[in-house]
Design a protein around this motif. Structure first.
Motif, PDB file in Angstrom:
ATOM      1  N   MET A  54       0.908  -1.058  -0.134  1.00 36.51           N
ATOM      2  CA  MET A  54       0.091  -0.117   0.248  1.00 36.51           C
ATOM      3  C   MET A  54       0.868   1.385  -0.135  1.00 36.51           C
ATOM      4  SD  MET A  54      -3.350  -0.706   2.471  1.00 36.51           S
ATOM      5  CE  MET A  54      -3.854   0.863   1.897  1.00 36.51           C
ATOM      6  N   LEU A  55       1.887   1.208   0.731  1.00 35.74           N
ATOM      7  CA  LEU A  55       2.896   2.410   0.953  1.00 35.74           C
ATOM      8  C   LEU A  55       3.426   2.677  -0.445  1.00 35.74           C
ATOM      9  CD1 LEU A  55       4.427   1.951   4.387  1.00 35.74           C
ATOM     10  CD2 LEU A  55       2.962   3.784   3.360  1.00 35.74           C
ATOM     11  N   ASN A  56       3.857   1.713  -1.171  1.00 35.67           N
ATOM     12  CA  ASN A  56       4.512   1.780  -2.494  1.00 35.67           C
ATOM     13  C   ASN A  56       3.538   2.329  -3.488  1.00 35.67           C
ATOM     14  OD1 ASN A  56       7.059   0.507  -1.912  1.00 35.67           O
ATOM     15  ND2 ASN A  56       6.348  -1.389  -2.282  1.00 35.67           N
ATOM     16  N   GLN A  60       5.599   8.293  -4.015  1.00 38.14           N
ATOM     17  CA  GLN A  60       6.604   8.496  -4.948  1.00 38.14           C
ATOM     18  C   GLN A  60       8.005   7.772  -4.523  1.00 38.14           C
ATOM     19  OE1 GLN A  60       6.987  12.395  -6.234  1.00 38.14           O
ATOM     20  NE2 GLN A  60       4.966  12.268  -7.459  1.00 38.14           N
ATOM     21  N   PRO A  61       8.620   7.484  -5.461  1.00 32.42           N
ATOM     22  CA  PRO A  61      10.050   6.801  -5.184  1.00 32.42           C
ATOM     23  C   PRO A  61      10.827   7.365  -4.120  1.00 32.42           C
ATOM     24  CG  PRO A  61       9.490   6.521  -7.565  1.00 32.42           C
ATOM     25  CD  PRO A  61       8.289   7.423  -6.911  1.00 32.42           C
ATOM     26  N   GLU A  62      11.127   8.759  -4.576  1.00 37.48           N
ATOM     27  CA  GLU A  62      11.718   9.743  -3.608  1.00 37.48           C
ATOM     28  C   GLU A  62      11.216   9.792  -2.062  1.00 37.48           C
ATOM     29  OE1 GLU A  62      10.183  10.859  -6.423  1.00 37.48           O
ATOM     30  OE2 GLU A  62      11.913  10.765  -7.820  1.00 37.48           O
ATOM     31  N   ALA A  63       9.816   9.880  -2.019  1.00 35.71           N
ATOM     32  CA  ALA A  63       9.516   9.775  -0.764  1.00 35.71           C
ATOM     33  C   ALA A  63       9.575   8.573   0.026  1.00 35.71           C
ATOM     34  CB  ALA A  63       7.960  10.090  -1.006  1.00 35.71           C
ATOM     35  N   ALA A  64       9.400   7.468  -0.923  1.00 36.54           N
ATOM     36  CA  ALA A  64       9.536   6.077  -0.213  1.00 36.54           C
ATOM     37  C   ALA A  64      10.987   5.798   0.260  1.00 36.54           C
ATOM     38  CB  ALA A  64       9.323   5.092  -1.324  1.00 36.54           C
ATOM     39  N   ASP A  65      12.209   6.366  -0.444  1.00 35.54           N
ATOM     40  CA  ASP A  65      13.527   6.558   0.029  1.00 35.54           C
ATOM     41  C   ASP A  65      13.775   7.182   0.957  1.00 35.54           C
ATOM     42  OD1 ASP A  65      14.285   4.659  -1.983  1.00 35.54           O
ATOM     43  OD2 ASP A  65      15.057   6.346  -3.360  1.00 35.54           O
ATOM     44  N   ARG A  66      13.208   8.409   1.101  1.00 34.26           N
ATOM     45  CA  ARG A  66      13.171   9.363   2.522  1.00 34.26           C
ATOM     46  C   ARG A  66      12.757   8.485   3.897  1.00 34.26           C
ATOM     47  NH1 ARG A  66      14.338  14.590   3.973  1.00 34.26           N
ATOM     48  NH2 ARG A  66      14.801  15.212   1.962  1.00 34.26           N
ATOM     49  N   LEU A  67      11.456   7.999   3.624  1.00 29.73           N
ATOM     50  CA  LEU A  67      10.779   7.283   4.520  1.00 29.73           C
ATOM     51  C   LEU A  67      11.632   5.964   5.165  1.00 29.73           C
ATOM     52  CD1 LEU A  67       8.365   7.515   6.411  1.00 29.73           C
ATOM     53  CD2 LEU A  67       6.980   5.866   4.825  1.00 29.73           C
ATOM     54  N   VAL A  98       2.212  10.793  -2.854  1.00 29.51           N
ATOM     55  CA  VAL A  98       2.684  11.760  -1.991  1.00 29.51           C
ATOM     56  C   VAL A  98       4.091  12.027  -2.341  1.00 29.51           C
ATOM     57  CG1 VAL A  98       3.268  11.917   0.098  1.00 29.51           C
ATOM     58  CG2 VAL A  98       1.050  10.593   0.042  1.00 29.51           C
ATOM     59  N   THR A  99       4.366  13.219  -2.559  1.00 27.32           N
ATOM     60  CA  THR A  99       5.754  13.552  -3.059  1.00 27.32           C
ATOM     61  C   THR A  99       6.521  13.765  -1.743  1.00 27.32           C
ATOM     62  OG1 THR A  99       5.246  15.827  -2.797  1.00 27.32           O
ATOM     63  CG2 THR A  99       4.733  14.962  -4.978  1.00 27.32           C
ATOM     64  N   GLU A 100       7.997  13.966  -1.892  1.00 28.56           N
ATOM     65  CA  GLU A 100       8.882  14.134  -0.820  1.00 28.56           C
ATOM     66  C   GLU A 100       8.495  15.413  -0.097  1.00 28.56           C
ATOM     67  OE1 GLU A 100      13.704  13.753  -0.487  1.00 28.56           O
ATOM     68  OE2 GLU A 100      12.733  14.086  -2.334  1.00 28.56           O
ATOM     69  N   GLU A 101       8.163  16.411  -0.876  1.00 27.82           N
ATOM     70  CA  GLU A 101       7.842  17.633  -0.150  1.00 27.82           C
ATOM     71  C   GLU A 101       6.756  17.333   0.946  1.00 27.82           C
ATOM     72  OE1 GLU A 101       9.508  20.375   0.111  1.00 27.82           O
ATOM     73  OE2 GLU A 101      10.941  19.502  -1.258  1.00 27.82           O
ATOM     74  N   GLN A 102       5.514  16.573   0.392  1.00 29.50           N
ATOM     75  CA  GLN A 102       4.323  16.514   0.962  1.00 29.50           C
ATOM     76  C   GLN A 102       4.885  15.604   2.210  1.00 29.50           C
ATOM     77  OE1 GLN A 102       2.115  14.827  -1.981  1.00 29.50           O
ATOM     78  NE2 GLN A 102       0.760  16.556  -2.030  1.00 29.50           N
ATOM     79  N   LEU A 103       5.737  14.651   2.039  1.00 33.54           N
ATOM     80  CA  LEU A 103       6.036  13.847   3.193  1.00 33.54           C
ATOM     81  C   LEU A 103       7.092  14.746   4.249  1.00 33.54           C
ATOM     82  CD1 LEU A 103       6.508  10.858   4.329  1.00 33.54           C
ATOM     83  CD2 LEU A 103       8.465  10.652   3.015  1.00 33.54           C
ATOM     84  N   LYS A 104       7.576  15.533   3.980  1.00 36.92           N
ATOM     85  CA  LYS A 104       8.379  16.492   4.761  1.00 36.92           C
ATOM     86  C   LYS A 104       7.545  17.256   5.601  1.00 36.92           C
ATOM     87  CE  LYS A 104      12.663  17.462   2.022  1.00 36.92           C
ATOM     88  NZ  LYS A 104      13.310  18.493   1.085  1.00 36.92           N
ATOM     89  N   GLU A 105       6.476  17.967   5.072  1.00 34.56           N
ATOM     90  CA  GLU A 105       5.464  18.392   5.701  1.00 34.56           C
ATOM     91  C   GLU A 105       4.715  17.686   6.884  1.00 34.56           C
ATOM     92  OE1 GLU A 105       2.626  20.345   2.867  1.00 34.56           O
ATOM     93  OE2 GLU A 105       4.219  21.354   2.070  1.00 34.56           O
ATOM     94  N   LEU A 106       4.358  16.291   6.342  1.00 29.66           N
ATOM     95  CA  LEU A 106       3.971  15.443   7.448  1.00 29.66           C
ATOM     96  C   LEU A 106       4.732  15.122   8.769  1.00 29.66           C
ATOM     97  CD1 LEU A 106       1.375  13.759   7.963  1.00 29.66           C
ATOM     98  CD2 LEU A 106       2.487  12.012   6.407  1.00 29.66           C
ATOM     99  N   LEU A 107       6.079  15.064   8.277  1.00 27.86           N
ATOM    100  CA  LEU A 107       7.112  14.697   9.036  1.00 27.86           C
ATOM    101  C   LEU A 107       7.101  15.902  10.281  1.00 27.86           C
ATOM    102  CD1 LEU A 107       9.715  13.149   7.042  1.00 27.86           C
ATOM    103  CD2 LEU A 107       8.843  12.091   9.063  1.00 27.86           C
TER     104      LEU A 107
END
Length: 137
Positions: A54-56, A60-67, A98-107
């Motif tokens: 589900m997470l995949n 997006q791949p960049e966001a998954a790498d950051r996570l 979800v993009t990497e920027e959106q993931l940063k905001e969530l973090l």
């Protein structure tokens, strides 16, 4: 460094984590030591695989790498972010990946809520506490 070198490093790190039994998918030959509870282990593995699938789909791949990098540093934070992402996806609030920027905001949102939770320890003095007598001059 080019992309092929980075991919080789990632693969080597993934193999290292698998051999240590760390986060990530365990190889099928790795779990032969435990005798009982095999069904429970299988259920946990299936749950983890479904969760990762589900997470995949929603990252997006960049966001998954950051996570994944966050998980290496602080697993509890990564799990909390994953739980929020899955909850948002199940409720239909995610329209696109979800993009990497959106993931940063969530973090940052998760970090802000963690700062609000502070523990204050107040110690009571006993009525016959002898420490007060140490400095009578």
């Amino acid at each position: 460094m080019d992309d092929s070198e980075l991919e080789k490093i990632r693969q080597a790190r993934l193999e290292q984590l698998k051999s240590q039994g760390g986060p990530g998918k365990a190889s099928p030959s790795a779990g032969g030591g435990s005798g009982g509870g095999g069904g429970q282990d299988s259920g946990q593995r299936q749950t983890a695989e479904a969760r990762q699938s589900m997470l995949n789909q929603i990252l997006q791949p960049e966001a998954a790498d950051r996570l994944g990098r966050i998980r290496l540093v602080k697993e509890s934070r990564a799990t909390e972010v994953e739980n929020r992402l899955l909850m948002l996806a199940q409720s239909g609030q995610l329209r696109a990946k979800v993009t990497e920027e959106q993931l940063k905001e969530l973090l940052n949102a998760v970090a802000d809520t963690k700062e609000d939770e502070k523990i204050v320890v107040s110690r009571r003095k006993a009525w016959d506490d002898d420490d007060d007598d140490l400095f009578d001059f």
